[in-house]
Design a protein around this motif. Structure first.
Motif, PDB file in Angstrom:
ATOM      1  N   SER A 481      21.100  34.394 -16.629  1.00 42.86           N
ATOM      2  CA  SER A 481      22.395  33.904 -16.154  1.00 42.86           C
ATOM      3  C   SER A 481      23.204  33.198 -17.233  1.00 42.86           C
ATOM      4  O   SER A 481      24.292  32.692 -16.953  1.00 42.86           O
ATOM      5  CB  SER A 481      22.183  32.942 -14.975  1.00 42.86           C
ATOM      6  OG  SER A 481      21.445  33.569 -13.937  1.00 42.86           O
ATOM      7  N   GLY A 482      22.675  33.122 -18.443  1.00 43.49           N
ATOM      8  CA  GLY A 482      23.421  32.523 -19.544  1.00 43.49           C
ATOM      9  C   GLY A 482      23.249  31.034 -19.703  1.00 43.49           C
ATOM     10  O   GLY A 482      23.962  30.408 -20.504  1.00 43.49           O
ATOM     11  N   TYR A 483      22.293  30.431 -18.976  1.00 46.30           N
ATOM     12  CA  TYR A 483      22.064  28.992 -19.109  1.00 46.30           C
ATOM     13  C   TYR A 483      21.044  28.679 -20.206  1.00 46.30           C
ATOM     14  O   TYR A 483      20.975  27.549 -20.694  1.00 46.30           O
ATOM     15  CB  TYR A 483      21.571  28.410 -17.785  1.00 46.30           C
ATOM     16  CG  TYR A 483      22.578  28.509 -16.675  1.00 46.30           C
ATOM     17  CD1 TYR A 483      23.660  27.638 -16.609  1.00 46.30           C
ATOM     18  CD2 TYR A 483      22.460  29.483 -15.685  1.00 46.30           C
ATOM     19  CE1 TYR A 483      24.595  27.728 -15.589  1.00 46.30           C
ATOM     20  CE2 TYR A 483      23.394  29.594 -14.662  1.00 46.30           C
ATOM     21  CZ  TYR A 483      24.457  28.714 -14.611  1.00 46.30           C
ATOM     22  OH  TYR A 483      25.382  28.819 -13.618  1.00 46.30           O
ATOM     23  N   VAL A 484      20.244  29.671 -20.548  1.00 47.76           N
ATOM     24  CA  VAL A 484      19.216  29.517 -21.583  1.00 47.76           C
ATOM     25  C   VAL A 484      19.368  30.658 -22.575  1.00 47.76           C
ATOM     26  O   VAL A 484      19.547  31.818 -22.184  1.00 47.76           O
ATOM     27  CB  VAL A 484      17.796  29.535 -20.965  1.00 47.76           C
ATOM     28  CG1 VAL A 484      16.726  29.612 -22.062  1.00 47.76           C
ATOM     29  CG2 VAL A 484      17.572  28.296 -20.105  1.00 47.76           C
ATOM     30  N   ALA A 485      19.316  30.329 -23.859  1.00 47.76           N
ATOM     31  CA  ALA A 485      19.362  31.346 -24.914  1.00 47.76           C
ATOM     32  C   ALA A 485      17.946  31.594 -25.432  1.00 47.76           C
ATOM     33  O   ALA A 485      17.159  30.660 -25.580  1.00 47.76           O
ATOM     34  CB  ALA A 485      20.265  30.892 -26.056  1.00 47.76           C
ATOM     35  N   VAL A 486      17.635  32.855 -25.692  1.00 44.08           N
ATOM     36  CA  VAL A 486      16.334  33.252 -26.232  1.00 44.08           C
ATOM     37  C   VAL A 486      16.561  33.751 -27.660  1.00 44.08           C
ATOM     38  O   VAL A 486      17.410  34.613 -27.890  1.00 44.08           O
ATOM     39  CB  VAL A 486      15.673  34.356 -25.382  1.00 44.08           C
ATOM     40  CG1 VAL A 486      14.264  34.656 -25.896  1.00 44.08           C
ATOM     41  CG2 VAL A 486      15.645  33.966 -23.912  1.00 44.08           C
ATOM     42  N   ILE A 494      18.142  37.297 -28.616  1.00 39.44           N
ATOM     43  CA  ILE A 494      17.505  38.531 -28.163  1.00 39.44           C
ATOM     44  C   ILE A 494      17.519  38.552 -26.644  1.00 39.44           C
ATOM     45  O   ILE A 494      17.875  37.573 -25.994  1.00 39.44           O
ATOM     46  CB  ILE A 494      16.069  38.669 -28.703  1.00 39.44           C
ATOM     47  CG1 ILE A 494      15.225  37.443 -28.323  1.00 39.44           C
ATOM     48  CG2 ILE A 494      16.072  38.875 -30.210  1.00 39.44           C
ATOM     49  CD1 ILE A 494      13.769  37.546 -28.777  1.00 39.44           C
ATOM     50  N   SER A 495      17.110  39.679 -26.062  1.00 40.36           N
ATOM     51  CA  SER A 495      17.194  39.880 -24.624  1.00 40.36           C
ATOM     52  C   SER A 495      16.298  38.913 -23.857  1.00 40.36           C
ATOM     53  O   SER A 495      15.162  38.631 -24.254  1.00 40.36           O
ATOM     54  CB  SER A 495      16.798  41.321 -24.276  1.00 40.36           C
ATOM     55  OG  SER A 495      16.657  41.480 -22.875  1.00 40.36           O
ATOM     56  N   ALA A 496      16.812  38.446 -22.714  1.00 43.09           N
ATOM     57  CA  ALA A 496      16.034  37.570 -21.843  1.00 43.09           C
ATOM     58  C   ALA A 496      14.810  38.285 -21.287  1.00 43.09           C
ATOM     59  O   ALA A 496      13.811  37.639 -20.933  1.00 43.09           O
ATOM     60  CB  ALA A 496      16.904  37.064 -20.704  1.00 43.09           C
ATOM     61  N   ALA A 522      10.061  36.481 -29.004  1.00 42.33           N
ATOM     62  CA  ALA A 522      10.762  35.250 -28.662  1.00 42.33           C
ATOM     63  C   ALA A 522      10.077  34.076 -29.341  1.00 42.33           C
ATOM     64  O   ALA A 522       8.902  33.815 -29.100  1.00 42.33           O
ATOM     65  CB  ALA A 522      10.783  35.048 -27.148  1.00 42.33           C
ATOM     66  N   ALA A 523      10.793  33.397 -30.198  1.00 41.29           N
ATOM     67  CA  ALA A 523      10.232  32.254 -30.917  1.00 41.29           C
ATOM     68  C   ALA A 523      10.781  30.930 -30.408  1.00 41.29           C
ATOM     69  O   ALA A 523      10.096  29.912 -30.486  1.00 41.29           O
ATOM     70  CB  ALA A 523      10.506  32.387 -32.414  1.00 41.29           C
ATOM     71  N   PHE A 524      12.029  30.946 -29.903  1.00 43.59           N
ATOM     72  CA  PHE A 524      12.666  29.706 -29.447  1.00 43.59           C
ATOM     73  C   PHE A 524      13.460  29.969 -28.165  1.00 43.59           C
ATOM     74  O   PHE A 524      13.973  31.075 -27.958  1.00 43.59           O
ATOM     75  CB  PHE A 524      13.639  29.162 -30.499  1.00 43.59           C
ATOM     76  CG  PHE A 524      13.029  28.937 -31.857  1.00 43.59           C
ATOM     77  CD1 PHE A 524      12.400  27.739 -32.159  1.00 43.59           C
ATOM     78  CD2 PHE A 524      13.088  29.922 -32.830  1.00 43.59           C
ATOM     79  CE1 PHE A 524      11.845  27.530 -33.403  1.00 43.59           C
ATOM     80  CE2 PHE A 524      12.531  29.726 -34.081  1.00 43.59           C
ATOM     81  CZ  PHE A 524      11.912  28.524 -34.371  1.00 43.59           C
ATOM     82  N   VAL A 525      13.566  28.948 -27.332  1.00 44.74           N
ATOM     83  CA  VAL A 525      14.500  28.969 -26.204  1.00 44.74           C
ATOM     84  C   VAL A 525      15.249  27.643 -26.207  1.00 44.74           C
ATOM     85  O   VAL A 525      14.679  26.591 -26.534  1.00 44.74           O
ATOM     86  CB  VAL A 525      13.790  29.162 -24.845  1.00 44.74           C
ATOM     87  CG1 VAL A 525      13.277  30.579 -24.685  1.00 44.74           C
ATOM     88  CG2 VAL A 525      12.648  28.168 -24.668  1.00 44.74           C
TER      89      VAL A 525
END
Length: 571
Positions: A481-486, A494-496, A522-525
């Motif tokens: 939903s765009g509240y968290v970036a991956v 990158i893709s959720a 995925a290394a960071f959120v």
């Protein structure tokens, strides 16, 4: 301290003077202690008699060690009953740069060798609480002592009370230093209360006590909170000459009406006089605090305060949304979410407005409530948000040492009793370690306050793949939903969907450089700004509810971590 993995092939200590090792055994899981010293590359050790009698095989495998410049072959891998150890105290020699590290090769010969920088686990930050204020603000629930305005008739009594408190502080500092290993302090923060009410000689006495007890590193960040109306350019210069390098000034609003409405002891004229004093002192590294969502606060007033804050020229601005705390006058007068307090929608507008104005003015939004010019983030507060150990001294302050959070009493007489018992016990505090679950929750909550976010790879290594996978799954709806970036290891979005593929976000095993990870790992959120930050409570609550609190896998993982076992799937 962090326990080492078991079945040692060798142990390496860089030169230091004295050390103490704590052992955990399979027989009774009780703690035994080994003392030793290492000077000029020669080591001597002795086991406690209780340990020797119960574990003769350990004694028999302990040679007389004289290797230079470090100790090798301390224990053979055949000592199967010895599961783990940890360094619990040290006294570093005259060369702090040689701060000790411990290296252990696990019984799993296919695993990578791990380097544990023990020195990084030792506190190098301290918070000092100065509780004195002219009066209590209507929103404040901090442990303070209201002393009124300084007058000719009250100054003698006021100074005596402050001197008595500083005596207690210095006693606590000395005992804590004697009982705890540490490094020279890199950050020091005087909070309150209003520390700028403290006479400068008393402030300098505290700094001297910290320096003589712990040492203060060259280039250390030493911050002090100051309120308008409690200092001028001359007293500020004396404060800076005493070692302070950073000021945090509590303005709260550039509206006279709102300053009166929240019970501040200063007026708008004193705010501008304090800004002039800071500029006149030549200080460049200073912060300015504002509060949003005050009673009857309008968007126009908020925008004006933000613009005036930017014009004042600080290097750092903190924005705090008003919280109605129990026991305060605001709690007696107002109910959260109801007029005359702004609605949730208006408060959200205040937040997004601040983000827009401050980032456009060149401030980096590096933490939910904090903005800084490049390279001028508050180093001390980053210690908290990165969940690093730190000392704390004074009324109501909370330390975090050896995975233990300990809050001192909030009442003056009870704090005096605490210091007395602290001295009598030789600096021992009988307080439990944070549980594994608490450390998981602290890491998630604090990391997501920062724009750098949660390092999934470190989190997985620290708490296991199962826990990390649960966190990733809980974050997925918010990432979609765009509240968290991956992000991948190169900090590229990158893709959720990656969060649902357990093999990808959790593929890192520690053997390769993080920079060499696959671009689709995925290394960071992190929470997005401002959309994600506004939803931070809901995001963090969703993660907490997804973790099976008190389940058998958490208990198992805690035991495995405690005894140094290395497993990825903890079930």
């Amino acid at each position: 301290m962090r326990s080492m993995t078991h079945a040692f092939d060798s142990v390496l200590f860089f030169p230091f003077s004295r050390f103490q090792l704590r052992f955990l055994t399979t027989h009774d899981r009780r703690i035994r202690v080994l003392h030793g010293s290492l000077m000029r590359g020669c080591c001597s050790m002795h086991l406690s008699s209780a340990f020797s009698s119960r574990h003769p095989h350990v004694t028999s495998t302990l040679p007389q060690l004289t290797s230079k410049p470090f100790v090798r072959s301390l224990f053979s891998s055949s000592s199967s009953s010895l599961l783990s150890f940890e360094v619990v105290s040290t006294e570093v020699s005259s060369k702090p740069s040689a701060a000790m590290s411990v290296w252990s090769e696990t019984a799993d010969k296919d695993s990578e060798r791990s380097l544990y920088p023990i020195s990084e686990l030792l506190p190098s930050s301290a918070y000092v609480h100065i509780p004195f204020c002219r009066r209590r603000c209507f929103y404040c629930d901090f442990p303070i002592v209201a002393v009124g305005e300084r007058t000719e008739g009250t100054s003698t009594h006021m100074d005596a009370r402050m001197a008595n408190y500083v005596d207690l502080l210095c006693r606590e500092i000395r005992v804590a230093a004697s009982a705890n290993p540490s490094r020279p302090l890199k950050t020091l923060f005087f909070g309150g209360g209003t520390p700028s009410l403290l006479p400068i000689p008393l402030l300098l006495r505290i700094i001297q006590a910290l320096d003589s007890s712990f040492g203060i590193a060259a280039g250390a960040e030493i911050s002090i909170e100051m309120d308008p109306g409690t200092f001028d350019v001359q007293s500020l210069r004396q404060t800076l000459e005493g070692g302070v390098t950073r000021v945090s000034m509590g303005v709260q609003s550039f509206s006279s009406e709102l300053l009166k409405a929240c019970g501040r002891a200063h007026g708008l004229n004193e705010v501008y006089a304090a800004i002039d004093a800071i500029k006149g002192s030549g200080l460049k590294n200073w912060s300015l605090d504002l509060i949003s969502s005050l009673p009857r606060q309008t968007l126009f007033q908020w925008e004006h305060s933000l613009q005036e804050a930017v014009a004042a020229g600080p290097s750092h601005i903190s924005i705090y949304d008003l919280q109605i705390e129990e026991g305060t006058l605001f709690n007696r007068w107002y109910k959260a979410g109801e007029s005359p307090l702004p609605s949730d929608d208006v408060s959200a507008t205040f937040y997004t407005t601040a983000s827009s104005i401050l980032t456009n003015a060149g401030f980096e939004h590096y933490e939910i409530s904090n903005y800084a010019k490049q390279g001028l983030q508050c180093k001390h507060n980053l210690v908290y948000w990165n969940n690093l150990p730190h000392f704390a001294f004074g009324l109501g302050s909370t330390s975090y040492v050896d995975h233990k959070r300990f809050a001192r009493p909030r009442k003056f007489n009870l704090y005096a009793d605490f210091v007395e018992s602290f001295e009598t016990s030789g600096g021992q505090i009988d307080f439990p370690e944070s549980s594994l679950e608490e450390r998981i929750l602290d890491t998630v909550m604090l990391s997501l306050r920062l724009t750098t976010g949660l390092n999934l790879q470190q989190f997985k290594q620290q708490f296991g793949t199962t826990v990390a996978a649960i966190v990733c799954k809980a974050l997925f709806p918010f990432a979609s939903s765009g509240y968290v970036a991956v992000l991948n290891a190169n900090k590229q979005p990158i893709s959720a969907e990656i969060l649902l593929d357990h093999s990808l976000p959790l593929a890192y095993t520690g053997g390769a450089s993080l920079a060499n990870l696959d671009s689709e790992v995925a290394a960071f959120v992190h929470l997005t700004d401002p959309k994600g930050f506004l939803l931070s409570n809901e995001v963090i609550s969703s993660i907490f509810s997804a973790l099976p609190s008190g389940s058998s896998y958490l208990i198992s993982s805690e035991l495995l971590q405690r005894y140094g076992c290395k497993r990825d799937i903890l079930v």
